[in-house]
Design a protein around this motif. Structure first.
Motif, mmCIF file in Angstrom:
data_model
loop_
_atom_site.group_PDB
_atom_site.id
_atom_site.type_symbol
_atom_site.label_atom_id
_atom_site.label_comp_id
_atom_site.label_asym_id
_atom_site.label_seq_id
_atom_site.Cartn_x
_atom_site.Cartn_y
_atom_site.Cartn_z
ATOM 1 N N GLY A 156 6.640 -3.263 18.317
ATOM 2 C CA GLY A 156 6.374 -3.875 17.013
ATOM 3 C C GLY A 156 5.432 -3.011 16.194
ATOM 4 N N LEU A 157 5.054 -3.533 15.025
ATOM 5 C CA LEU A 157 4.114 -2.806 14.189
ATOM 6 C C LEU A 157 3.043 -3.750 13.682
ATOM 7 C CD1 LEU A 157 5.778 -1.989 10.756
ATOM 8 C CD2 LEU A 157 6.978 -3.225 12.505
ATOM 9 N N HIS A 158 1.887 -3.174 13.353
ATOM 10 C CA HIS A 158 0.727 -3.954 12.930
ATOM 11 C C HIS A 158 0.291 -3.534 11.535
ATOM 12 C CE1 HIS A 158 0.639 -4.331 17.306
ATOM 13 N NE2 HIS A 158 -0.023 -5.458 17.116
ATOM 14 N N ALA A 159 -0.051 -4.534 10.721
ATOM 15 C CA ALA A 159 -0.565 -4.278 9.373
ATOM 16 C C ALA A 159 -1.520 -5.400 9.003
ATOM 17 C CB ALA A 159 0.567 -4.201 8.357
ATOM 18 N N ALA A 160 -2.718 -5.034 8.591
ATOM 19 C CA ALA A 160 -3.743 -5.984 8.163
ATOM 20 C C ALA A 160 -3.958 -7.084 9.201
ATOM 21 C CB ALA A 160 -3.396 -6.569 6.790
ATOM 22 N N GLY A 161 -4.006 -6.681 10.468
ATOM 23 C CA GLY A 161 -4.287 -7.624 11.541
ATOM 24 C C GLY A 161 -3.110 -8.481 11.983
ATOM 25 N N GLN A 162 -1.950 -8.289 11.387
ATOM 26 C CA GLN A 162 -0.761 -9.067 11.742
ATOM 27 C C GLN A 162 0.206 -8.202 12.546
ATOM 28 O OE1 GLN A 162 -0.350 -12.419 10.713
ATOM 29 N NE2 GLN A 162 -2.472 -12.149 10.117
ATOM 30 N N ALA A 178 0.858 -1.191 0.000
ATOM 31 C CA ALA A 178 0.000 0.000 0.000
ATOM 32 C C ALA A 178 0.893 1.239 0.000
ATOM 33 C CB ALA A 178 -0.910 0.019 1.227
ATOM 34 N N ILE A 179 0.339 2.317 -0.522
ATOM 35 C CA ILE A 179 0.977 3.622 -0.404
ATOM 36 C C ILE A 179 -0.006 4.499 0.368
ATOM 37 C CG2 ILE A 179 1.934 5.623 -1.594
ATOM 38 C CD1 ILE A 179 2.621 3.746 -3.942
ATOM 39 N N LEU A 180 0.461 4.982 1.508
ATOM 40 C CA LEU A 180 -0.369 5.806 2.387
ATOM 41 C C LEU A 180 0.084 7.253 2.315
ATOM 42 C CD1 LEU A 180 -0.169 3.547 5.594
ATOM 43 C CD2 LEU A 180 -1.844 3.420 3.735
ATOM 44 N N GLY A 181 -0.867 8.171 2.344
ATOM 45 C CA GLY A 181 -0.524 9.581 2.423
ATOM 46 C C GLY A 181 -0.143 9.928 3.852
ATOM 47 N N GLN A 182 0.902 10.723 4.043
ATOM 48 C CA GLN A 182 1.292 11.105 5.398
ATOM 49 C C GLN A 182 0.219 11.925 6.099
ATOM 50 O OE1 GLN A 182 5.212 12.689 6.050
ATOM 51 N NE2 GLN A 182 6.078 11.408 4.436
ATOM 52 N N GLN A 183 -0.613 12.597 5.329
ATOM 53 C CA GLN A 183 -1.705 13.378 5.915
ATOM 54 C C GLN A 183 -2.966 12.546 6.085
ATOM 55 O OE1 GLN A 183 -0.909 16.417 7.086
ATOM 56 N NE2 GLN A 183 1.113 15.892 6.295
ATOM 57 N N GLY A 184 -2.867 11.257 5.774
ATOM 58 C CA GLY A 184 -4.001 10.349 5.919
ATOM 59 C C GLY A 184 -4.480 9.839 4.576
ATOM 60 N N GLY A 185 -5.134 8.714 4.598
ATOM 61 C CA GLY A 185 -5.708 8.129 3.401
ATOM 62 C C GLY A 185 -4.798 7.133 2.710
ATOM 63 N N VAL A 186 -5.442 6.224 1.992
ATOM 64 C CA VAL A 186 -4.738 5.213 1.213
ATOM 65 C C VAL A 186 -4.703 5.684 -0.232
ATOM 66 C CG1 VAL A 186 -4.754 2.812 0.440
ATOM 67 C CG2 VAL A 186 -5.526 3.374 2.752
ATOM 68 N N TRP A 187 -3.508 5.874 -0.783
ATOM 69 C CA TRP A 187 -3.370 6.322 -2.168
ATOM 70 C C TRP A 187 -3.508 5.153 -3.139
ATOM 71 C CZ3 TRP A 187 1.316 10.256 -2.171
ATOM 72 C CH2 TRP A 187 0.990 11.337 -1.341
ATOM 73 N N ALA A 188 -3.042 3.981 -2.720
ATOM 74 C CA ALA A 188 -3.143 2.777 -3.546
ATOM 75 C C ALA A 188 -2.896 1.570 -2.652
ATOM 76 C CB ALA A 188 -2.115 2.804 -4.677
ATOM 77 N N THR A 189 -3.465 0.430 -3.045
ATOM 78 C CA THR A 189 -3.274 -0.787 -2.258
ATOM 79 C C THR A 189 -3.443 -2.009 -3.139
ATOM 80 O OG1 THR A 189 -3.935 -1.937 -0.233
ATOM 81 C CG2 THR A 189 -5.681 -0.937 -1.510
ATOM 82 N N SER A 190 -2.827 -3.106 -2.718
ATOM 83 C CA SER A 190 -3.029 -4.354 -3.437
ATOM 84 C C SER A 190 -4.378 -4.940 -3.020
ATOM 85 C CB SER A 190 -1.884 -5.330 -3.166
ATOM 86 O OG SER A 190 -1.705 -5.559 -1.782
ATOM 87 N N ALA A 191 -4.940 -5.749 -3.882
ATOM 88 C CA ALA A 191 -6.263 -6.339 -3.638
ATOM 89 C C ALA A 191 -6.266 -7.119 -2.324
ATOM 90 C CB ALA A 191 -6.642 -7.253 -4.793
ATOM 91 N N GLY A 192 -7.256 -6.834 -1.495
ATOM 92 C CA GLY A 192 -7.427 -7.569 -0.251
ATOM 93 C C GLY A 192 -6.500 -7.152 0.879
ATOM 94 N N TYR A 193 -5.665 -6.145 0.666
ATOM 95 C CA TYR A 193 -4.758 -5.683 1.716
ATOM 96 C C TYR A 193 -5.455 -4.566 2.471
ATOM 97 C CZ TYR A 193 -0.214 -4.703 3.912
ATOM 98 O OH TYR A 193 0.822 -4.536 4.799
ATOM 99 N N ASP A 194 -6.116 -4.923 3.545
ATOM 100 C CA ASP A 194 -6.949 -3.986 4.279
ATOM 101 C C ASP A 194 -6.266 -3.528 5.565
ATOM 102 O OD1 ASP A 194 -9.059 -4.207 2.408
ATOM 103 O OD2 ASP A 194 -9.671 -6.093 3.333
ATOM 104 N N LEU A 195 -5.786 -2.310 5.537
ATOM 105 C CA LEU A 195 -5.187 -1.698 6.718
ATOM 106 C C LEU A 195 -6.253 -0.860 7.414
ATOM 107 C CD1 LEU A 195 -1.902 -0.448 5.016
ATOM 108 C CD2 LEU A 195 -2.147 -2.453 6.484
#
Length: 126
Positions: free
Chosen positions: A60-66, A21-38
């Motif tokens: 640690g860090l968390h992404a898509a429930g992991q 995924a590419i996230l905007g630093q000010q918020g929002g998802v600019w692009a993501t792979s299919a099914g990758y839900d952050l």
């Protein structure tokens, strides 16, 4: 090139990254792979991780429930691992690239791909 093309071609297209995924630093998802839900909380924490690397090293860090164990955390990059798979996050001027690689991929190969895309985006003002 569209943001989605960066995810599809420059990251997933390498065969070394399986979720991104590419996230905007000010918020929002600019692009993501299919099914990758952050989640919104995960997005916020991934973006803010660069402001407090010590906290990420500790928790640690968390992404898509992991949850990923943080291997490296600084003002530019945060790398994590879960088993033989891992995550690479890199901050650019305006975005944060988040990329996961599967078991069987050499971590350094995945890191190089994400860091090079970040360098390119920084070079063109993003």
């Amino acid at each position: 090139m569209s943001w989605q093309a960066y995810v599809d071609t420059n990251l997933l297209g390498t065969g070394k990254i399986n979720k991104a995924a590419i996230l905007g630093q000010q918020g929002g998802v600019w692009a993501t792979s299919a099914g990758y839900d952050l989640t919104a909380d995960e997005q916020s924490k991934l973006v803010s991780a660069f402001n407090d690397p010590g906290s990420v090293q500790a928790s640690g860090l968390h992404a898509a429930g992991q949850k990923f164990f943080a291997l490296k955390a600084d003002e530019r990059s945060v790398y994590g691992k879960k088993g033989a798979a891992g995550i690479v996050t890199v901050k650019t001027k305006q975005a944060v690239i988040v990329a996961e690689y599967p078991e069987g991929v050499v971590p350094g190969d995945a890191t190089k791909i994400v860091e090079e895309l970040a360098d390119y985006l920084i070079g063109v003002g993003y």
